[in-house]
Motif scaffolding. Structure first.
Motif, PDB file in Angstrom:
ATOM      1  N   ASN A 294     -25.557  55.478  38.750  1.00  0.00           N
ATOM      2  CA  ASN A 294     -25.355  55.466  37.289  1.00  0.00           C
ATOM      3  C   ASN A 294     -24.862  56.828  36.812  1.00  0.00           C
ATOM      4  O   ASN A 294     -23.900  56.948  36.041  1.00  0.00           O
ATOM      5  CB  ASN A 294     -26.647  55.138  36.550  1.00  0.00           C
ATOM      6  N   LYS A 295     -25.543  57.862  37.297  1.00  0.00           N
ATOM      7  CA  LYS A 295     -25.203  59.233  36.907  1.00  0.00           C
ATOM      8  C   LYS A 295     -23.812  59.614  37.381  1.00  0.00           C
ATOM      9  O   LYS A 295     -23.027  60.235  36.642  1.00  0.00           O
ATOM     10  CB  LYS A 295     -26.245  60.197  37.483  1.00  0.00           C
ATOM     11  N   ASP A 296     -23.481  59.242  38.623  1.00  0.00           N
ATOM     12  CA  ASP A 296     -22.178  59.603  39.182  1.00  0.00           C
ATOM     13  C   ASP A 296     -21.029  58.918  38.435  1.00  0.00           C
ATOM     14  O   ASP A 296     -19.998  59.535  38.171  1.00  0.00           O
ATOM     15  CB  ASP A 296     -22.127  59.242  40.670  1.00  0.00           C
ATOM     16  N   VAL A 297     -21.191  57.633  38.125  1.00  0.00           N
ATOM     17  CA  VAL A 297     -20.131  56.924  37.396  1.00  0.00           C
ATOM     18  C   VAL A 297     -19.929  57.539  36.015  1.00  0.00           C
ATOM     19  O   VAL A 297     -18.796  57.791  35.595  1.00  0.00           O
ATOM     20  CB  VAL A 297     -20.453  55.420  37.284  1.00  0.00           C
ATOM     21  N   ALA A 298     -21.030  57.810  35.313  1.00  0.00           N
ATOM     22  CA  ALA A 298     -20.923  58.424  33.987  1.00  0.00           C
ATOM     23  C   ALA A 298     -20.211  59.769  34.064  1.00  0.00           C
ATOM     24  O   ALA A 298     -19.310  60.066  33.264  1.00  0.00           O
ATOM     25  CB  ALA A 298     -22.308  58.596  33.372  1.00  0.00           C
ATOM     26  N   SER A 299     -20.600  60.582  35.035  1.00  0.00           N
ATOM     27  CA  SER A 299     -20.021  61.908  35.182  1.00  0.00           C
ATOM     28  C   SER A 299     -18.551  61.837  35.583  1.00  0.00           C
ATOM     29  O   SER A 299     -17.716  62.620  35.101  1.00  0.00           O
ATOM     30  CB  SER A 299     -20.814  62.706  36.222  1.00  0.00           C
ATOM     31  N   ALA A 300     -18.206  60.891  36.447  1.00  0.00           N
ATOM     32  CA  ALA A 300     -16.821  60.752  36.898  1.00  0.00           C
ATOM     33  C   ALA A 300     -15.919  60.312  35.744  1.00  0.00           C
ATOM     34  O   ALA A 300     -14.799  60.819  35.593  1.00  0.00           O
ATOM     35  CB  ALA A 300     -16.740  59.758  38.048  1.00  0.00           C
ATOM     36  N   VAL A 301     -16.382  59.364  34.946  1.00  0.00           N
ATOM     37  CA  VAL A 301     -15.595  58.926  33.790  1.00  0.00           C
ATOM     38  C   VAL A 301     -15.424  60.080  32.801  1.00  0.00           C
ATOM     39  O   VAL A 301     -14.329  60.304  32.259  1.00  0.00           O
ATOM     40  CB  VAL A 301     -16.246  57.711  33.096  1.00  0.00           C
TER      41      VAL A 301
ATOM     42  N   TYR B 166     -38.049  48.696  32.399  1.00  0.00           N
ATOM     43  CA  TYR B 166     -36.610  48.459  32.423  1.00  0.00           C
ATOM     44  C   TYR B 166     -35.932  48.954  31.152  1.00  0.00           C
ATOM     45  O   TYR B 166     -34.752  49.303  31.169  1.00  0.00           O
ATOM     46  CB  TYR B 166     -36.324  46.975  32.626  1.00  0.00           C
ATOM     47  N   GLY B 167     -36.668  48.973  30.058  1.00  0.00           N
ATOM     48  CA  GLY B 167     -36.110  49.521  28.830  1.00  0.00           C
ATOM     49  C   GLY B 167     -35.754  50.985  29.000  1.00  0.00           C
ATOM     50  O   GLY B 167     -34.686  51.431  28.584  1.00  0.00           O
ATOM     51  N   ASP B 168     -36.649  51.735  29.647  1.00  0.00           N
ATOM     52  CA  ASP B 168     -36.370  53.147  29.906  1.00  0.00           C
ATOM     53  C   ASP B 168     -35.214  53.315  30.886  1.00  0.00           C
ATOM     54  O   ASP B 168     -34.398  54.233  30.752  1.00  0.00           O
ATOM     55  CB  ASP B 168     -37.620  53.837  30.466  1.00  0.00           C
ATOM     56  N   VAL B 169     -35.144  52.418  31.889  1.00  0.00           N
ATOM     57  CA  VAL B 169     -34.037  52.472  32.852  1.00  0.00           C
ATOM     58  C   VAL B 169     -32.705  52.312  32.123  1.00  0.00           C
ATOM     59  O   VAL B 169     -31.746  53.053  32.374  1.00  0.00           O
ATOM     60  CB  VAL B 169     -34.201  51.374  33.925  1.00  0.00           C
ATOM     61  N   LEU B 170     -32.654  51.377  31.194  1.00  0.00           N
ATOM     62  CA  LEU B 170     -31.418  51.159  30.449  1.00  0.00           C
ATOM     63  C   LEU B 170     -31.083  52.341  29.554  1.00  0.00           C
ATOM     64  O   LEU B 170     -29.951  52.830  29.541  1.00  0.00           O
ATOM     65  CB  LEU B 170     -31.522  49.877  29.618  1.00  0.00           C
ATOM     66  N   ARG B 171     -32.083  52.812  28.813  1.00  0.00           N
ATOM     67  CA  ARG B 171     -31.834  53.919  27.881  1.00  0.00           C
ATOM     68  C   ARG B 171     -31.428  55.201  28.597  1.00  0.00           C
ATOM     69  O   ARG B 171     -30.568  55.941  28.120  1.00  0.00           O
ATOM     70  CB  ARG B 171     -33.085  54.171  27.033  1.00  0.00           C
TER      71      ARG B 171
ATOM     72  N   TYR C 203     -28.329  53.433  32.303  1.00  0.00           N
ATOM     73  CA  TYR C 203     -27.175  52.567  32.064  1.00  0.00           C
ATOM     74  C   TYR C 203     -26.468  52.871  30.751  1.00  0.00           C
ATOM     75  O   TYR C 203     -25.236  52.920  30.697  1.00  0.00           O
ATOM     76  CB  TYR C 203     -27.603  51.095  32.088  1.00  0.00           C
ATOM     77  N   ASN C 204     -27.230  53.058  29.683  1.00  0.00           N
ATOM     78  CA  ASN C 204     -26.601  53.270  28.379  1.00  0.00           C
ATOM     79  C   ASN C 204     -25.694  54.496  28.350  1.00  0.00           C
ATOM     80  O   ASN C 204     -24.581  54.424  27.826  1.00  0.00           O
ATOM     81  CB  ASN C 204     -27.656  53.337  27.276  1.00  0.00           C
ATOM     82  N   PRO C 205     -26.119  55.642  28.926  1.00  0.00           N
ATOM     83  CA  PRO C 205     -25.203  56.786  28.952  1.00  0.00           C
ATOM     84  C   PRO C 205     -23.928  56.492  29.732  1.00  0.00           C
ATOM     85  O   PRO C 205     -22.841  56.946  29.360  1.00  0.00           O
ATOM     86  CB  PRO C 205     -26.039  57.881  29.620  1.00  0.00           C
ATOM     87  N   MET C 206     -24.044  55.715  30.813  1.00  0.00           N
ATOM     88  CA  MET C 206     -22.868  55.361  31.604  1.00  0.00           C
ATOM     89  C   MET C 206     -21.913  54.494  30.793  1.00  0.00           C
ATOM     90  O   MET C 206     -20.699  54.750  30.741  1.00  0.00           O
ATOM     91  CB  MET C 206     -23.301  54.615  32.874  1.00  0.00           C
ATOM     92  N   VAL C 207     -22.458  53.470  30.142  1.00  0.00           N
ATOM     93  CA  VAL C 207     -21.622  52.578  29.331  1.00  0.00           C
ATOM     94  C   VAL C 207     -20.962  53.337  28.191  1.00  0.00           C
ATOM     95  O   VAL C 207     -19.775  53.125  27.884  1.00  0.00           O
ATOM     96  CB  VAL C 207     -22.450  51.395  28.790  1.00  0.00           C
ATOM     97  N   MET C 208     -21.680  54.251  27.573  1.00  0.00           N
ATOM     98  CA  MET C 208     -21.129  54.993  26.447  1.00  0.00           C
ATOM     99  C   MET C 208     -20.008  55.938  26.876  1.00  0.00           C
ATOM    100  O   MET C 208     -19.078  56.186  26.101  1.00  0.00           O
ATOM    101  CB  MET C 208     -22.219  55.759  25.708  1.00  0.00           C
TER     102      MET C 208
ATOM    103  N   ASP D 184     -27.677  42.842  30.494  1.00  0.00           N
ATOM    104  CA  ASP D 184     -27.836  44.138  29.828  1.00  0.00           C
ATOM    105  C   ASP D 184     -26.644  45.041  30.104  1.00  0.00           C
ATOM    106  O   ASP D 184     -25.592  44.580  30.542  1.00  0.00           O
ATOM    107  CB  ASP D 184     -29.159  44.795  30.253  1.00  0.00           C
ATOM    108  N   ALA D 185     -26.804  46.311  29.831  1.00  0.00           N
ATOM    109  CA  ALA D 185     -25.746  47.312  30.004  1.00  0.00           C
ATOM    110  C   ALA D 185     -24.496  46.946  29.212  1.00  0.00           C
ATOM    111  O   ALA D 185     -23.370  47.121  29.680  1.00  0.00           O
ATOM    112  CB  ALA D 185     -25.429  47.513  31.491  1.00  0.00           C
ATOM    113  N   GLY D 186     -24.701  46.396  28.028  1.00  0.00           N
ATOM    114  CA  GLY D 186     -23.592  46.051  27.151  1.00  0.00           C
ATOM    115  C   GLY D 186     -22.971  44.696  27.415  1.00  0.00           C
ATOM    116  O   GLY D 186     -22.024  44.283  26.728  1.00  0.00           O
TER     117      GLY D 186
END
Length: 257
Positions: free
Chosen positions: A32-39, A75-80, A83-88, A139-141
């Protein structure tokens, strides 16, 4: 550069490859972190004019790695937090993003593909709303993008029934921009991304911005946005090049500026 993703710039296109092939590129906190950072890296790189997201091996992304969570996981914390930072990062990127779906895109892997602007599918690719099979909610949008692509009724059907969607069916529904033979998949994906990278990049960003705003705007507010966007576009070097090329009866050479 990244632990679980490969980042490459080929010409003017950034390729982000999810790289956990032995786990069908299932999401972990690190991925999740890597995809967000790469984008984010591609978004900030002025030499990059298009982005491709794809998967290593035979899958695009099989969703959440269940070995990375347990029965006590919130799972709510996992998304927040993951996943949410990645989607954003994908949502706010104004460069065109292509999901090159090489194989199965299930659960949050389907959500990742839906968040992109275009989806090029291998004939061997498939989508699966896997959430219902483990008593969860897409989830994840996922349920934000899906009805915007195919309408409320069909989005509900796919989410509730959780049936596998073939590449051809995805194209029929409007989930795929293009379906290509497996042996031509990388070549076709690269050609599509290169085509986007050769276009007026700032205009594409404004188009993306306006389309998103159209869902929340009244017509008067949106017409004002039209005028503001066109003012910005008209001041770009690409607009000036486009006009010159038209008058000189030649193909425009856009630079993304």
């Amino acid at each position: 550069m990244f632990e679980t993703a490969i980042y490459e710039v080929r010409g003017e296109t950034a390729w982000i490859t999810l790289n956990r092939p032995d786990k069908l590129n299932a999401f972990t906190a690190q991925l999740n972190k890597d995809v967000a950072s790469a984008v984010r890296t591609a978004s900030k790189d002025s030499s990059v004019r298009a982005i491709v997201l794809t998967g290593a091996g035979r899958a695009f992304c099989s969703g959440q790695d269940l070995g990375d969570v347990d029965e006590n996981t919130d799972y709510g914390d996992v998304l927040r937090n993951r996943y949410n930072p990645m989607v954003m990062e994908i949502e706010k990127c104004e460069k065109p993003i292509v999901a090159a779906v090489n194989g199965v895109a299930a659960g949050a892997g389907m959500s990742l593909a839906l968040a992109c602007d275009f989806r090029i599918l291998s004939e061997k690719a498939s989508f699966l709303q896997a959430f219902i099979h483990v008593g969860l909610v897409p989830d994840a949008g996922n349920l934000y993008y899906l009805p915007r692509l195919i309408g409320h009724a069909k989005a509900l059907e796919l989410a509730v029934l959780g049936e596998k969607i073939s590449a051809d069916e995805a194209f029929r529904l409007g989930l795929a921009t293009k379906v290509v033979p497996a042996e031509q998949f990388l070549e076709e994906s690269a050609a599509f991304a290169d085509r986007l990278a050769s276009m007026p990049t700032k205009s594409i960003g404004l188009i993306k911005r306006n389309l998103k705003a159209s869902w929340e705007s009244g017509i008067e507010q949106f017409l004002d946005r039209d005028a503001q966007s066109q003012r910005i576009a008209s001041q770009t070097a690409d607009h000036k090049e486009g006009v010159r090329a038209f008058l000189e009866k030649r193909k425009a050479a856009f630079t993304g500026k």
